[in-house]
Design an enzyme around this catalytic site. Structure first.
Site, PDB file in Angstrom:
ATOM      1  CG  ASP A  52      31.976 -23.047 -18.716  1.00 51.78           C
ATOM      2  OD1 ASP A  52      31.805 -23.154 -17.480  1.00 51.78           O
ATOM      3  OD2 ASP A  52      31.065 -23.209 -19.554  1.00 51.78           O
ATOM      4  CB  SER A 119      24.244 -15.961  -0.645  1.00 49.23           C
ATOM      5  OG  SER A 119      23.108 -15.147  -0.638  1.00 49.23           O
ATOM      6  CB  ALA A 120      22.075 -13.073   3.278  1.00 46.84           C
ATOM      7  CE1 TYR A 150      23.395 -16.994  -5.847  1.00 39.82           C
ATOM      8  CE2 TYR A 150      22.200 -16.106  -3.957  1.00 39.82           C
ATOM      9  CZ  TYR A 150      23.336 -16.148  -4.756  1.00 39.82           C
ATOM     10  OH  TYR A 150      24.410 -15.337  -4.449  1.00 39.82           O
ATOM     11  CE  LYS A 193      22.119  -9.128  -5.073  1.00 35.47           C
ATOM     12  NZ  LYS A 193      22.919  -9.748  -4.018  1.00 35.47           N
ATOM     13  CB  ALA A 194      17.504  -3.658  -4.590  1.00 31.53           C
ATOM     14  CD  GLN A 219      10.001  -4.800  -0.862  1.00 31.84           C
ATOM     15  OE1 GLN A 219       9.021  -4.230  -0.416  1.00 31.84           O
ATOM     16  NE2 GLN A 219      10.222  -4.874  -2.178  1.00 31.84           N
TER      17      GLN A 219
END
Ligand code: NAD
Length: 324
Positions: A52, A119-120, A150, A193-194, A219
């Protein structure tokens, strides 16, 4: 290129698993570290530590004796995990703790280079409200206004890494990933994710049935196949450019069209129903001018090819699950 001793933190995850395989294929000695073993494949790492990384001592053990660090561990998920608000405290605390410890332990252990996966999601919401014309140029990130915690944590950690470069001389390399997809990633359970969620829904749907898309489906996003992401990471790491730089596709598509593309790949015409769900920004795509200028390379593979490989893998997972 000389053989290096490298650690991939988050090696039990989707991108980390692919990165370990690539680094091994290049001849490096690789240590993987994660909270859990890889879910879908035997890790190719020479050594795999279950640890961890929020714990300082675990971070020290992870980086000990290493030349390079690839820091991919994060409390992570798709819109259903990151954009509901329910996991915000955990996301910020867990990912910030990992970054603070891994980076500082790496500095003290004398590692040469540290890659950080941003990240974007760092980009301001105001530039992503038009589905057809989002702006995700690297220098548009300030004044900062990410639409999720995030994204805020990623922005904080980008800055943390840059301070370690300025003040301590650690060579950092920072990429902002845009929707990476491919086989051996989370495809069910709420963190997917999508692209994975849509592949799963298409694979599970009965012939002539329907699948759900969140919102009106207009979107837009762009999606990058994992092999090209890894190619970009390796090129960035070998370059003298610290970033932050986008690693993403600039081939923008609506979620409805993504669903239609998956149906076409699957030879399964289904109808779309639209339901309420966490959406994130209205439009997003990678701006690839900077990566092209600095690395002389940009992602170029067609979405369909990567999606066909991903659909085949997810359809196989769905079939195995229904046999159990
Ligand atoms: P992933 O969830 O599959 O991998 C992350 C891994 O980190 C997981 O295996 C998880 O167990 C591990 N981890 C979490 N907490 C840990 C801890 N305390 N100690 C040790 N390990 C821990 O996600 P991914 O898609 O492979 O993403 C890798 C990195 O890239 C992440 O930092 C993510 O934020 C970033 N990123 C990914 C995307 C994408 O589209 N997949 C987009 C932007 C940024």
């Amino acid at each position: 290129m000389s053989q290096r001793r490298v650690v991939v933190t988050g090696a039990g995850g989707f991108i980390g698993g692919h990165l370990v395989r690539r680094l091994k294929a290049e001849g490096h000695w690789v240590r993987g570290v994660d909270l859990k073993p890889h879910e879908f494949a035997q890790s190719a790492a020479d050594e795999f530590l279950i640890a961890d990384l929020r714990d300082r001592r675990a971070a020290e053990a992870a980086v000990a004796g290493m030349d390079d660090v690839y820091q991919l561990a994060a409390d992570m998920g798709g819109a259903g995990y990151l954009f509901t608000g329910e996991n915000d405290a955990a996301v910020m605390h867990n990912s910030a703790a990992i970054n603070l410890h891994v980076l500082d332990a790496g500095r003290l252990a004398g590692v040469t280079r540290v890659f950080y996966s941003s990240s974007a999601c760092v980009y301001p919401e105001r530039n992503q409200q038009d589905a057809q014309h989002p702006n995700c140029a690297e220098d548009s990130v300030y004044p900062a206004a990410p639409d999720s915690e995030y994204g805020w944590e990623k922005l904080f950690s980008e800055r943390l890494y840059l301070t370690y470069m300025r003040n301590y001389g650690v060579e950092v390399r920072i990429a902002r990933f845009h929707n990476i997809f491919g086989p051996e990633g989370t495809w069910t359970g709420g963190r997917e994710k999508a692209p994975a969620a849509i592949c799963r829904k298409v694979a599970e749907a009965p012939e002539g049935g329907a699948i759900e898309v969140w919102g009106d489906g207009e979107q837009t996003r762009s999606f990058l196949y994992v092999d090209e992401c890894i190619e970009g990471v390796r090129r960035l790491m070998e370059s003298d450019f610290a970033g932050p730089v986008n690693i993403g596709s600039d081939d923008m598509i609506s979620l409805n069209d993504l669903a239609r593309l998956v149906m076409d790949i699957a030879h399964k015409p289904l109808s779309l129903t639209h339901t309420a769900g966490p959406l994130g920004v209205r439009g997003r795509t990678s701006d690839n001018r900077l990566i092209e200028a600095r690395l002389g390379w940009r992602p170029s593979q067609p979405l369909r090819a990567g999606l066909a490989r991903t659909y085949a893998w997810i359809a196989d997972q769905v079939a195995r699950q229904s046999e159990r």
